[in-house]
Design a protein around this motif. Structure first.
Motif, PDB file in Angstrom:
ATOM      1  N   PHE A 106      45.426  54.263  39.999  1.00  0.00           N
ATOM      2  CA  PHE A 106      46.151  53.468  39.515  1.00  0.00           C
ATOM      3  C   PHE A 106      44.160  52.209  38.485  1.00  0.00           C
ATOM      4  O   PHE A 106      43.373  52.741  38.702  1.00  0.00           O
ATOM      5  CB  PHE A 106      45.988  52.596  40.166  1.00  0.00           C
ATOM      6  CG  PHE A 106      47.286  52.484  41.526  1.00  0.00           C
ATOM      7  CD1 PHE A 106      48.593  52.044  41.168  1.00  0.00           C
ATOM      8  CD2 PHE A 106      46.753  54.175  42.413  1.00  0.00           C
ATOM      9  CE1 PHE A 106      49.106  52.794  41.956  1.00  0.00           C
ATOM     10  CE2 PHE A 106      47.556  54.327  43.098  1.00  0.00           C
ATOM     11  CZ  PHE A 106      49.468  53.436  43.050  1.00  0.00           C
ATOM     12  N   THR A 139      41.268  53.674  42.633  1.00  0.00           N
ATOM     13  CA  THR A 139      42.129  53.424  41.016  1.00  0.00           C
ATOM     14  C   THR A 139      40.673  52.684  40.454  1.00  0.00           C
ATOM     15  O   THR A 139      39.147  52.150  41.137  1.00  0.00           O
ATOM     16  CB  THR A 139      42.414  51.328  42.578  1.00  0.00           C
ATOM     17  OG1 THR A 139      43.562  52.225  43.487  1.00  0.00           O
ATOM     18  CG2 THR A 139      42.629  50.456  41.932  1.00  0.00           C
ATOM     19  N   SER A 173      38.802  44.654  46.503  1.00  0.00           N
ATOM     20  CA  SER A 173      39.098  45.747  45.214  1.00  0.00           C
ATOM     21  C   SER A 173      38.246  46.456  45.540  1.00  0.00           C
ATOM     22  O   SER A 173      37.121  47.530  44.742  1.00  0.00           O
ATOM     23  CB  SER A 173      37.908  45.656  43.675  1.00  0.00           C
ATOM     24  OG  SER A 173      37.208  45.084  44.340  1.00  0.00           O
ATOM     25  N   PRO A 218      49.108  43.308  42.801  1.00  0.00           N
ATOM     26  CA  PRO A 218      47.563  44.712  43.166  1.00  0.00           C
ATOM     27  C   PRO A 218      48.467  45.182  43.721  1.00  0.00           C
ATOM     28  O   PRO A 218      49.175  45.495  43.970  1.00  0.00           O
ATOM     29  CB  PRO A 218      47.261  43.448  44.912  1.00  0.00           C
ATOM     30  CG  PRO A 218      48.120  42.416  44.497  1.00  0.00           C
ATOM     31  CD  PRO A 218      49.146  41.765  43.453  1.00  0.00           C
ATOM     32  N   VAL A 219      47.339  46.137  43.391  1.00  0.00           N
ATOM     33  CA  VAL A 219      47.643  47.813  43.162  1.00  0.00           C
ATOM     34  C   VAL A 219      48.103  48.289  45.270  1.00  0.00           C
ATOM     35  O   VAL A 219      48.305  48.880  45.042  1.00  0.00           O
ATOM     36  CB  VAL A 219      46.389  48.915  43.072  1.00  0.00           C
ATOM     37  CG1 VAL A 219      46.131  50.248  44.157  1.00  0.00           C
ATOM     38  CG2 VAL A 219      46.452  49.138  41.620  1.00  0.00           C
ATOM     39  N   ILE A 276      43.752  41.952  40.351  1.00  0.00           N
ATOM     40  CA  ILE A 276      43.047  41.961  41.314  1.00  0.00           C
ATOM     41  C   ILE A 276      41.898  40.248  41.123  1.00  0.00           C
ATOM     42  O   ILE A 276      41.438  39.448  41.708  1.00  0.00           O
ATOM     43  CB  ILE A 276      42.737  42.694  42.657  1.00  0.00           C
ATOM     44  CG1 ILE A 276      42.632  42.876  43.911  1.00  0.00           C
ATOM     45  CG2 ILE A 276      40.700  43.380  41.624  1.00  0.00           C
ATOM     46  CD1 ILE A 276      43.367  42.275  44.407  1.00  0.00           C
ATOM     47  N   TYR A 308      39.246  49.090  38.027  1.00  0.00           N
ATOM     48  CA  TYR A 308      39.492  47.630  38.542  1.00  0.00           C
ATOM     49  C   TYR A 308      38.853  46.957  37.191  1.00  0.00           C
ATOM     50  O   TYR A 308      38.191  47.627  36.481  1.00  0.00           O
ATOM     51  CB  TYR A 308      38.680  46.656  39.799  1.00  0.00           C
ATOM     52  CG  TYR A 308      39.562  47.746  40.791  1.00  0.00           C
ATOM     53  CD1 TYR A 308      40.555  46.670  41.133  1.00  0.00           C
ATOM     54  CD2 TYR A 308      39.017  48.543  41.745  1.00  0.00           C
ATOM     55  CE1 TYR A 308      41.195  46.750  42.328  1.00  0.00           C
ATOM     56  CE2 TYR A 308      39.184  48.461  42.727  1.00  0.00           C
ATOM     57  CZ  TYR A 308      40.320  48.150  43.117  1.00  0.00           C
ATOM     58  OH  TYR A 308      41.081  48.288  44.182  1.00  0.00           O
ATOM     59  N   SER A 333      48.533  47.916  36.998  1.00  0.00           N
ATOM     60  CA  SER A 333      49.594  46.672  36.676  1.00  0.00           C
ATOM     61  C   SER A 333      48.520  45.879  36.582  1.00  0.00           C
ATOM     62  O   SER A 333      47.909  45.898  36.542  1.00  0.00           O
ATOM     63  CB  SER A 333      49.208  47.148  38.173  1.00  0.00           C
ATOM     64  OG  SER A 333      49.537  45.806  38.937  1.00  0.00           O
ATOM     65  N   SER A 334      49.521  45.488  35.926  1.00  0.00           N
ATOM     66  CA  SER A 334      48.477  43.738  35.457  1.00  0.00           C
ATOM     67  C   SER A 334      49.648  42.933  36.171  1.00  0.00           C
ATOM     68  O   SER A 334      49.569  41.162  35.544  1.00  0.00           O
ATOM     69  CB  SER A 334      49.120  43.611  33.705  1.00  0.00           C
ATOM     70  OG  SER A 334      49.608  43.896  32.868  1.00  0.00           O
ATOM     71  N   ASP A 348      43.890  48.294  38.151  1.00  0.00           N
ATOM     72  CA  ASP A 348      44.217  46.882  38.774  1.00  0.00           C
ATOM     73  C   ASP A 348      43.990  45.675  37.516  1.00  0.00           C
ATOM     74  O   ASP A 348      42.739  46.269  37.457  1.00  0.00           O
ATOM     75  CB  ASP A 348      43.692  46.902  39.987  1.00  0.00           C
ATOM     76  CG  ASP A 348      44.287  46.014  40.164  1.00  0.00           C
ATOM     77  OD1 ASP A 348      44.287  44.629  39.631  1.00  0.00           O
ATOM     78  OD2 ASP A 348      44.519  45.772  41.640  1.00  0.00           O
ATOM     79  N   SER A 349      44.082  46.034  37.049  1.00  0.00           N
ATOM     80  CA  SER A 349      43.521  44.055  36.429  1.00  0.00           C
ATOM     81  C   SER A 349      44.068  42.726  36.745  1.00  0.00           C
ATOM     82  O   SER A 349      43.942  41.553  35.945  1.00  0.00           O
ATOM     83  CB  SER A 349      43.644  43.983  34.607  1.00  0.00           C
ATOM     84  OG  SER A 349      45.445  44.479  34.340  1.00  0.00           O
TER      85      SER A 349
END
Ligand SMILES: Nc1ncnc2c1ncn2[C@@H]1O[C@H](COP(=O)(O)OP(=O)(O)OP(=O)(O)O)[C@@H](O)[C@H]1O
Ligand SMILES: [Mg+2]
Lengths: 241, 209
Positions: free
Chosen positions: B76, B93, B88, B56-57, B81, B95, B52-53, B78-79
């Motif tokens: 996941f 996940t 985070s 937030p996850v 948050i 990050y 996900s960009s 996540d880029s």
């Protein structure tokens, strides 16, 4: 083969046996981690490996390394991975921390030689060579020390990472503080960062490696629980210099 | 036919592994995303990695669970948050500090993929228009090229989603060229149809570049 994910591809197979490699970079770029992973991968294949820590006590080093999954205490218990505190070696040798005499240098070299010889070490990391060099009086002493060290390590077929710090002088990044370490090494691996719009990406680049045709391109790295992972840097995302 | 049914019908025609460009209008974007992930997880029984960009996850996970998609086999990356300053600490996940760290996203993806327990895996990238906000077009296009080829080499079921109105024209053309299949959702550009769905589901010649 170093056994470090992605690095062997860049190196086109690995580091030629017995090479002395300067692993250099600014603070926090992963020098200690890649050094330890290099040893762990070797120890897992049955090689005898040694880490000589100068800048931090071995207990602290082990504590930091335990945060990675790849680090395995069992290798230490099995006698495959040895961790030496340089300060402890000094005490044994009766050497004083501070500026050495030429004679002290020979004693220290002798101690390294004994470690490699007696334990049949084939992978060695010295973290950092910069800290040792600071105690030698001048460039010619440093040159002689590293030259002699490299010579016996290559005769023993011991592949070595000398960990070093880069310095910025007049806006130019130099591979080592004294400028002689890199000339004498068989290889240089540069760890760093590139700044992309304020975000720092970790990078690794093999600048030189005697005995193997390797990629000189900058790669992006990441410290995963399994150790270092590497992909090529995207062309349009490289920095200007 | 609902949007979900239509998407599912089109997905059923695709092979077990493909590089899919999921092109949706703004309005149906979440439904398109959820319908596709639902198909991958509940129908194909794939586990995978959701990058996900955009959001937030934690939000995405809640939304999936609420739609009946179990997230136990979804990892996941996540880029976003760090950009918005949230917590985070989500499970499973990784990050990344910013959507401009494209290479780091690839490395985190590789690592997360290794943790996925199912034999067949998917990669869902949300979203190309999200990346376009933070990256120069040339860099993003290079990334899409490298990324899609990389996924194809690993034989991963890969979905690249993008919001039609927010996708730069060059990026859109490249996605059409590089992906094996395309599903169009919602009103196509320029048209103001209310409940128009059902894009052509244009099927490209396989192979890409
Ligand atoms: N378990 C971990 N997983 C991922 N990254 C970590 C982990 N532990 C530490 N790091 C990152 O690694 C960096 C430090 O790595 P390392 O100590 O190998 O670098 P170094 O170049 O030896 O640093 P120094 O210049 O301080 O000696 C830290 O700044 C941190 O960002
Ligand atoms: Mg260190």
């Amino acid at each position: 083969m170093t056994g470090i994910g992605g690095l062997d591809n860049i190196l086109n197979g690995g580091i030629p046996l017995g090479n002395t490699v300067l692993v250099t970079g600014t603070v926090g770029t992963g020098k200690t981690t890649i050094g330890m992973e290099f040893l762990v991968r070797g120890a897992q294949k049955g090689e005898n490996c040694a880490f000589i820590t100068v800048t931090e006590p071995s207990a602290k080093l082990i504590e930091n390394m335990r945060t990675y999954d790849f680090f395995d205490d069992e290798l230490i218990k099995a006698g495959k991975l040895h961790i030496f505190d340089l300060h402890v070696i000094y005490d044994h040798l009766g050497l004083e921390w501070g500026e050495y005499e030429i004679r002290d240098m020979d004693i220290l070299l002798g101690a390294f030689e004994d470690i490699v010889d007696e334990l049949s070490i084939t992978r060695l990391v010295i973290d950092s060579i910069t800290a040792i060099c600071y105690q030698l009086q001048n460039r010619s002493a440093i040159r002689k020390f590293i030259f002699d060290l490299g010579k016996f390590l290559s005769t023993f077929g011991c592949t070595t990472f000398l960990i070093s710090e880069t310095v910025i002088e007049a806006g130019v990044e130099k591979y080592s503080v004294f400028g002689v370490e890199e000339a004498i090494s068989d290889g240089i691996m540069l760890l760093g960062n590139i700044n992309r719009k304020g975000d720092l990406l970790r990078t690794i680049q093999v600048v030189k490696m005697r005995g193997t045709p390797h990629s000189r391109a900058k790669h992006v790295s990441d410290l995963t629980p399994d150790g270092m992972a590497i992909v090529p840097l995207l062309k349009w995302g490289s920095d200007m210099y | 036919m609902t949007i979900e049914e239509d998407i599912k019908k089109q997905l059923e025609k695709l092979p077990d592994s493909t590089i899919l460009y999921l092109n949706s209008d703004t309005k149906n974007y979440y439904r398109a995303m959820l319908a596709t992930v639902d198909f991958l997880v509940n129908k194909l029984k794939y586990g995978g990695v959701y990058i996900s960009s955009t959001r937030p996850v934690s939000d995405i996970r809640i939304q999936m669970e609420a739609s009946g998609i179990p997230t136990g086999d979804i990892h996941f990356v996540d880029s976003v948050i760090y950009l918005i300053g949230g917590e985070s600490r989500e499970e499973r996940t990784a990050y990344v500090e910013s959507p401009s760290m494209l290479e780091t996203i690839m490395l985190k993806l590789d690592w997360q993929l290794k943790q996925v327990g199912t034999p067949e895996k998917f990669v869902f990238f949300d979203s190309m228009n999200g990346l376009a906000v933070y990256n120069e077009e040339k860099l993003l296009m290079e990334f899409i090229h490298v990324f899609s080829n990389n996924m194809r080499m690993q034989d991963l079921y890969t979905v690249l989603i993008s919001v039609r109105e927010q996708t730069p024209a060059n990026v859109d053309s490249l996605l059409r060229l590089n992906c094996d299949d395309i599903i169009e959702v919602g009103a196509s550009q320029g048209k103001v149809e209310e409940e128009a769905v059902i894009g052509g589901g244009a099927k490209l010649e396989r192979g890409g570049t």
